[in-house]
Design a protein around this motif. Sequence first.
Motif, PDB file in Angstrom:
ATOM      1  N   LEU A 103       0.854  -1.190   0.000  1.00  0.00           N
ATOM      2  CA  LEU A 103       0.000   0.000   0.000  1.00  0.00           C
ATOM      3  C   LEU A 103       0.889   1.238   0.000  1.00  0.00           C
ATOM      4  O   LEU A 103       1.733   1.409   0.883  1.00  0.00           O
ATOM      5  CB  LEU A 103      -0.903  -0.004   1.236  1.00  0.00           C
ATOM      6  CG  LEU A 103      -1.788   1.233   1.439  1.00  0.00           C
ATOM      7  CD1 LEU A 103      -2.781   1.393   0.296  1.00  0.00           C
ATOM      8  CD2 LEU A 103      -2.516   1.141   2.780  1.00  0.00           C
ATOM      9  N   VAL A 104       0.694   2.111  -0.983  1.00  0.00           N
ATOM     10  CA  VAL A 104       1.464   3.357  -1.091  1.00  0.00           C
ATOM     11  C   VAL A 104       0.522   4.530  -0.859  1.00  0.00           C
ATOM     12  O   VAL A 104      -0.474   4.683  -1.576  1.00  0.00           O
ATOM     13  CB  VAL A 104       2.140   3.484  -2.473  1.00  0.00           C
ATOM     14  CG1 VAL A 104       2.879   4.821  -2.567  1.00  0.00           C
ATOM     15  CG2 VAL A 104       3.091   2.326  -2.717  1.00  0.00           C
ATOM     16  N   ILE A 105       0.840   5.350   0.143  1.00  0.00           N
ATOM     17  CA  ILE A 105       0.030   6.528   0.466  1.00  0.00           C
ATOM     18  C   ILE A 105       0.838   7.772   0.130  1.00  0.00           C
ATOM     19  O   ILE A 105       1.938   7.986   0.656  1.00  0.00           O
ATOM     20  CB  ILE A 105      -0.351   6.561   1.964  1.00  0.00           C
ATOM     21  CG1 ILE A 105      -0.977   5.232   2.398  1.00  0.00           C
ATOM     22  CG2 ILE A 105      -1.311   7.727   2.227  1.00  0.00           C
ATOM     23  CD1 ILE A 105      -2.271   4.901   1.716  1.00  0.00           C
ATOM     24  N   ASP A 106       0.295   8.590  -0.748  1.00  0.00           N
ATOM     25  CA  ASP A 106       0.940   9.859  -1.116  1.00  0.00           C
ATOM     26  C   ASP A 106       0.459  10.929  -0.138  1.00  0.00           C
ATOM     27  O   ASP A 106      -0.649  11.436  -0.259  1.00  0.00           O
ATOM     28  CB  ASP A 106       0.569  10.221  -2.555  1.00  0.00           C
ATOM     29  CG  ASP A 106       1.145  11.572  -2.974  1.00  0.00           C
ATOM     30  OD1 ASP A 106       0.717  12.087  -4.019  1.00  0.00           O
ATOM     31  OD2 ASP A 106       2.002  12.119  -2.239  1.00  0.00           O
ATOM     32  N   GLU A 107       1.316  11.284   0.820  1.00  0.00           N
ATOM     33  CA  GLU A 107       0.981  12.286   1.820  1.00  0.00           C
ATOM     34  C   GLU A 107       1.728  13.600   1.555  1.00  0.00           C
ATOM     35  O   GLU A 107       2.163  14.288   2.482  1.00  0.00           O
ATOM     36  CB  GLU A 107       1.316  11.781   3.230  1.00  0.00           C
ATOM     37  CG  GLU A 107       0.388  10.677   3.705  1.00  0.00           C
ATOM     38  CD  GLU A 107       0.586  10.321   5.177  1.00  0.00           C
ATOM     39  OE1 GLU A 107      -0.144   9.452   5.666  1.00  0.00           O
ATOM     40  OE2 GLU A 107       1.488  10.925   5.829  1.00  0.00           O
ATOM     41  N   ALA A 108       1.830  13.973   0.285  1.00  0.00           N
ATOM     42  CA  ALA A 108       2.580  15.171  -0.066  1.00  0.00           C
ATOM     43  C   ALA A 108       2.029  16.429   0.595  1.00  0.00           C
ATOM     44  O   ALA A 108       2.751  17.403   0.793  1.00  0.00           O
ATOM     45  CB  ALA A 108       2.598  15.353  -1.582  1.00  0.00           C
ATOM     46  N   PHE A 109       0.728  16.422   0.941  1.00  0.00           N
ATOM     47  CA  PHE A 109       0.105  17.612   1.516  1.00  0.00           C
ATOM     48  C   PHE A 109      -0.343  17.395   2.961  1.00  0.00           C
ATOM     49  O   PHE A 109      -1.065  18.220   3.499  1.00  0.00           O
ATOM     50  CB  PHE A 109      -1.092  18.044   0.658  1.00  0.00           C
ATOM     51  CG  PHE A 109      -0.699  18.488  -0.713  1.00  0.00           C
ATOM     52  CD1 PHE A 109      -0.288  19.792  -0.942  1.00  0.00           C
ATOM     53  CD2 PHE A 109      -0.709  17.604  -1.767  1.00  0.00           C
ATOM     54  CE1 PHE A 109       0.083  20.205  -2.206  1.00  0.00           C
ATOM     55  CE2 PHE A 109      -0.332  18.007  -3.043  1.00  0.00           C
ATOM     56  CZ  PHE A 109       0.062  19.306  -3.266  1.00  0.00           C
ATOM     57  N   MET A 110       0.100  16.317   3.593  1.00  0.00           N
ATOM     58  CA  MET A 110      -0.335  16.060   4.965  1.00  0.00           C
ATOM     59  C   MET A 110       0.181  17.116   5.928  1.00  0.00           C
ATOM     60  O   MET A 110      -0.462  17.412   6.945  1.00  0.00           O
ATOM     61  CB  MET A 110       0.121  14.675   5.415  1.00  0.00           C
ATOM     62  CG  MET A 110      -0.423  14.243   6.776  1.00  0.00           C
ATOM     63  SD  MET A 110      -2.238  14.176   6.859  1.00  0.00           S
ATOM     64  CE  MET A 110      -2.555  12.673   5.920  1.00  0.00           C
ATOM     65  N   ASP A 111       1.327  17.744   5.625  1.00  0.00           N
ATOM     66  CA  ASP A 111       1.826  18.772   6.537  1.00  0.00           C
ATOM     67  C   ASP A 111       0.999  20.052   6.464  1.00  0.00           C
ATOM     68  O   ASP A 111       1.208  20.972   7.249  1.00  0.00           O
ATOM     69  CB  ASP A 111       3.296  19.077   6.277  1.00  0.00           C
ATOM     70  CG  ASP A 111       3.581  19.513   4.859  1.00  0.00           C
ATOM     71  OD1 ASP A 111       4.753  19.751   4.547  1.00  0.00           O
ATOM     72  OD2 ASP A 111       2.638  19.628   4.055  1.00  0.00           O
TER      73      ASP A 111
END
Length: 869
Positions: free
Chosen positions: A660-668
Amino acid sequence: MVTPTPLPRVVIAAPASGQGKTTIAVGIMAALSRAGHAVAPAKVGPDYIDPGYHALATGRPGRNLDPWLTSEELIVPLLLHGARTPDPADVAVIEGVMGLFDGRIGTGGFASTAHLATLTRSPVILVADISSAARTIAATLHGLRTFDHCVDVVGVILNKAGSVRHAHEVRSSVEAIGLPVLGVLPRDAGVSAPSRHLGLIPAAERTDAVSALDRLAEQTAELIDLDLLLHLAGCAPDLSATPWSPPSRRAEGVATHDSATTRPVVAVAGGRSFTFRYAETDELLRANGCEPVLFDPALDTSLPPGTSGLYLGGGFPEAHAPALSRNTALTGAVRDAIASGMPTVAECAGLIYLCETLDGHDFVGAVPAQAAMHPRLTLQYRSARTTVDSILGPAGTTSRGHEFHRTRTSPGAGTTAAWEHEEGVEGFTLDPASTGRATLHASYLHTHWAGNPSVPAAFAAAVQSYAAQPPVLGATSTVLPRVERAPALPTTTDPTPSAGLDHHGDAEVGPGLVDFAVNVRVPTPPAWLATTLRDGIGDLAAYPVVDPARTALARRHAVPEDMVLPTSGGAEAFTLIARAIPGRRPLVVHPQFTEPESALRRAGRVPDQHVLSEREGFVLHPDRIPADADLVIIGNPTNPTGVLHPRSTLEALRAPGRVLVIDEAFMDAIVGGADSLISADLDGVIVVRSLTKTWGLAGLRAGYVVGDPSLLRLLAEQQPHWSVSSLAARASVAVCAPAARAEEAELAREAATWRHHLVRGLQSLGLAPVPGAAPFVLVRVGPGVHGSLRERGYAVRRGDSFPGLDHDWVRLAVRDPHTTDGLLRELQSLLGDTAPGGSERSLEQAAPASTAPQRGPVPAAQADRELSA
């Protein structure tokens, strides 16, 4: 009898904060100076930052005119002093504060721009933001001109015109009331200074300040009638007052020295981290027999030779904390100097620098206190008096000042306060050498010594006394030479959009377009981060070492270091995943950032596409993902929808045999970040993070992945040597520091407020933006709107470049409310009654101006409001 003094002069004022008066005032100063005029600049009020830009624009000291900090009687003498120092000026340009009539609450406008204009008998030119109205602007200006007959409003500059027709409508209505229009600036005239938690970033901290000022001067000369401005300034009556003279303020008993070489040295903190002090401070030190010598606490390793006193003024030590903390040679020298009884005055930033720590960074430690950033701004005038006999005078010495900071100190036990005032006590006064009186005076209070000349006289006498006691500390010290760095060259992008997986928001932007297409949230890296990067340039001859970055990132997320892999941005991470992670059936959940799909296809792997339903708000249902999908990629919050999937929903996607790959580029950008999947338990999971969006590092490429160590080893085997540059690694370490994390959290809160403003505005037009939490908004606007917005000066991201969306959609990056309102007005004009679910509500009803701090050309707009309150 005083001989009247001619001085052409003009005050640049505005109906309110945020109208553009700082940008326009600085532009006028720069344009006049470049045309050969000697311009004497001044600023109404206590603000330090604007005078820095004034000085850069004119080549003369930027000065403050504040009748509360000094006195009403001193305003004209101080103005005349600035107009003849260092040489006679042709014209004085005075920048106002807040709205024209806004002063101290409850005082009838005392210390307002109008008050200063009246005291100095100066004509007033108003700067009016016309972006939200047309003929109503004339009514507003008419009211300002007639509100007080003592205030002489002689002209107006119209700012932020939306079109030629709009400008003509406003101009004709203003001229109809007899008010000359000196110029009209378009909606995005283009040059404004970046800002941060206390408003505008000081000119001394900007490597691009000179080039930006050159562009602003050219624009101003083109768009504003400077000849008319000079004519109006020349109509000001002569001033009957004697110019202020600092030598006349010398106290009895203070020695006179004929040259700088024989005067005792007062080391004055300067450089990028200490940019705040009044121009008269240095002049009063010289007048009282001392020689102020600048030193840079971030660069210099010792105090200037012959130092016998310390003056540490205001600035942004929090923005340069790593550099200040690392300079242990200087912090030790300052600590030893203070311990020896050297007279020391520290105001605000100076106080913080003398504390033991600031958010974990070790500082001088001469003051027994810790400092930390605080979410609340402190901004207020104070009347204060000293609590004990000190280098400022006997106990009870009074002074007026102001506070302006976002830090707090936690003092140790048994300390003595520097000041007492109407709300209690504040600061520190210490006698570390047991001299019998306090030799260190440190507090948050900024004081204007011209308003209380006994204070610099007492301080100078203390310095003289210290200098007479051999040995003189620092007599053999040396100062490192300054390093001048060239400003960065501007970059350009292709303005022509092209559909497809490789289409990104930067392809949408271009000259003259207001950017709502690119998701990078700040126009430039913060000054402290830019400084960190520049400091690393000297190491570029060596190959990159990324271990410190991995360590810092692992500590940030409380995971082992083998669970972190720095990458050259998120794009490299997806390329590595596409090449290294096995899987017979890869699947990308769409709508989604295009890079995962593109990377898989470049690796020869065609993924399945699971498209979330628009009718269901693009919400993920884990049970609908095919069970045999063994490589699943999804964003959270998802680009472009902005949907934030609950952590529990994503956990439900974990399954044996699946990566499973989660793109959290904007989580910050999400306040709290509670739905991040990052933890110490990431078996079968890879989380992709980017540092480029929050910190303005798109051109540097800085990112990382956190995940299953066995999977990260596969990625590392595919990663080229040295793919992460030295500067990217350095940036990764810097943004993990506590102060950076606090700034990141503040930016997230700001983005949430601005997003709410954009969403409400879209809803007022009958549109239905997708519910989400990211610093962008997806909305269906209909065919042709993307291109029409571009024709009207706004770049937005086209929806058909994302799989699962068509050309009816656009993605809008979140911007400050003022910029957003301009976009909303154009959308309103385009959509008319054709918007889905058309609404008759006005933008003003549905989207009131946000009270969030704004990043724009006027410094500390929120601070202006709080000062008035």
